[in-house]
Design a protein around this motif. Sequence first.
Motif, PDB file in Angstrom:
ATOM      1  N   UNK A 142       0.839  -1.191   0.000  1.00  0.00           N
ATOM      2  CA  UNK A 142       0.000   0.000   0.000  1.00  0.00           C
ATOM      3  C   UNK A 142       0.880   1.249   0.000  1.00  0.00           C
ATOM      4  N   UNK A 202       0.895   5.173   0.769  1.00  0.00           N
ATOM      5  CA  UNK A 202       0.177   6.282   1.378  1.00  0.00           C
ATOM      6  C   UNK A 202       0.289   7.518   0.493  1.00  0.00           C
ATOM      7  N   UNK A 245       0.366  14.979   5.740  1.00  0.00           N
ATOM      8  CA  UNK A 245       1.408  14.377   4.919  1.00  0.00           C
ATOM      9  C   UNK A 245       0.979  14.333   3.467  1.00  0.00           C
ATOM     10  N   UNK A 294       2.932  12.492   0.383  1.00  0.00           N
ATOM     11  CA  UNK A 294       4.141  11.742   0.056  1.00  0.00           C
ATOM     12  C   UNK A 294       4.521  11.876  -1.413  1.00  0.00           C
ATOM     13  N   UNK A 315      -7.835   3.271  -1.899  1.00  0.00           N
ATOM     14  CA  UNK A 315      -8.444   2.958  -0.617  1.00  0.00           C
ATOM     15  C   UNK A 315      -8.445   4.178   0.281  1.00  0.00           C
ATOM     16  N   UNK A 338      -0.178  10.891  20.788  1.00  0.00           N
ATOM     17  CA  UNK A 338       0.845   9.870  20.578  1.00  0.00           C
ATOM     18  C   UNK A 338       0.951   9.393  19.147  1.00  0.00           C
ATOM     19  N   UNK A 384      -1.203   8.170  15.337  1.00  0.00           N
ATOM     20  CA  UNK A 384      -2.446   7.683  14.750  1.00  0.00           C
ATOM     21  C   UNK A 384      -2.682   6.239  15.171  1.00  0.00           C
ATOM     22  N   UNK A 385      -3.912   5.942  15.517  1.00  0.00           N
ATOM     23  CA  UNK A 385      -4.251   4.615  15.999  1.00  0.00           C
ATOM     24  C   UNK A 385      -4.642   3.703  14.835  1.00  0.00           C
ATOM     25  N   UNK A 386      -5.226   2.557  15.146  1.00  0.00           N
ATOM     26  CA  UNK A 386      -5.562   1.547  14.143  1.00  0.00           C
ATOM     27  C   UNK A 386      -6.418   2.147  13.042  1.00  0.00           C
ATOM     28  N   UNK A 387      -6.052   1.852  11.800  1.00  0.00           N
ATOM     29  CA  UNK A 387      -6.779   2.380  10.648  1.00  0.00           C
ATOM     30  C   UNK A 387      -7.859   1.407  10.190  1.00  0.00           C
ATOM     31  N   UNK A 388      -8.995   1.967   9.794  1.00  0.00           N
ATOM     32  CA  UNK A 388     -10.113   1.173   9.289  1.00  0.00           C
ATOM     33  C   UNK A 388     -10.384   1.626   7.855  1.00  0.00           C
ATOM     34  N   UNK A 389     -10.517   0.639   6.972  1.00  0.00           N
ATOM     35  CA  UNK A 389     -10.538   0.914   5.537  1.00  0.00           C
ATOM     36  C   UNK A 389     -11.932   0.833   4.931  1.00  0.00           C
ATOM     37  N   UNK A 390     -12.122   1.614   3.875  1.00  0.00           N
ATOM     38  CA  UNK A 390     -13.268   1.450   3.003  1.00  0.00           C
ATOM     39  C   UNK A 390     -12.991   0.388   1.960  1.00  0.00           C
ATOM     40  N   UNK A 391     -14.010   0.025   1.150  1.00  0.00           N
ATOM     41  CA  UNK A 391     -13.869  -1.053   0.164  1.00  0.00           C
ATOM     42  C   UNK A 391     -13.056  -0.666  -1.066  1.00  0.00           C
TER      43      UNK A 391
END
Lengths: 115, 109
Positions: A43, A45, A56, A58, A90, A99, A101-108
Amino acid sequence: ETGVTQTPRHLVMGMTNKKSLKCEQHLGHNAMYWYKQSAKKPLELMFVYSLEERVENNSVPSRFSPECPNSSHLFLHLHTLQPEDSALYLCASSTATSGGWETQYFGPGTRLLVL
Amino acid sequence: GQNIDQPTEMTATEGAIVQINCTYQTSGFNGLFWYQQHAGEAPTFLSYNVLDGLEEKGRFSSFLSRSKGYSYLLLKELQMKDSASYLCAVRDSNYQLIWGAGTKLIIKP
């Protein structure tokens, strides 16, 4: 609707077209991301928005232009794309804390084909 | 540079056990994630490890060794629906996620 939704799911466009991808999250998160996923590659970013400000970029070509009007919505505006831009795009969201970014949740994802 | 390595493809039999390995070299370490991605669908979060050891969650377990830069995802009692790609990602010192290319797991009856 729950989770992270993306529209359209599939898009075919010519190199001279202008189109936009839309992402919406219903998780109460305050950070959103655009990724590019090409076959057999990690993936990539593209953009991160945290609290609606771009954090960001990139080194993405200027033919991709993000927009984040509020913490629930994210757009990716496309213009004069190249065939090598064909990929799965995505969107993801997460909580942003002091602290990081926490756990990322994705779209389809949106499957994009550039002709 | 930063790098995540995992096998490109693995095949296993329904009902069996499979271990998917991930090795990493990153600038700092702030946790390792495993995601599952079925073809044409969103990656879905499976597990998170930040301390050494094994985290068990039903049929799935994830192991981490920070000193070796190594993790594995263990899938037990394989089902046909486990056929998917499994993505390993490491969060570096800047809290950026570094992704592997994914392991395509094929389950055969």
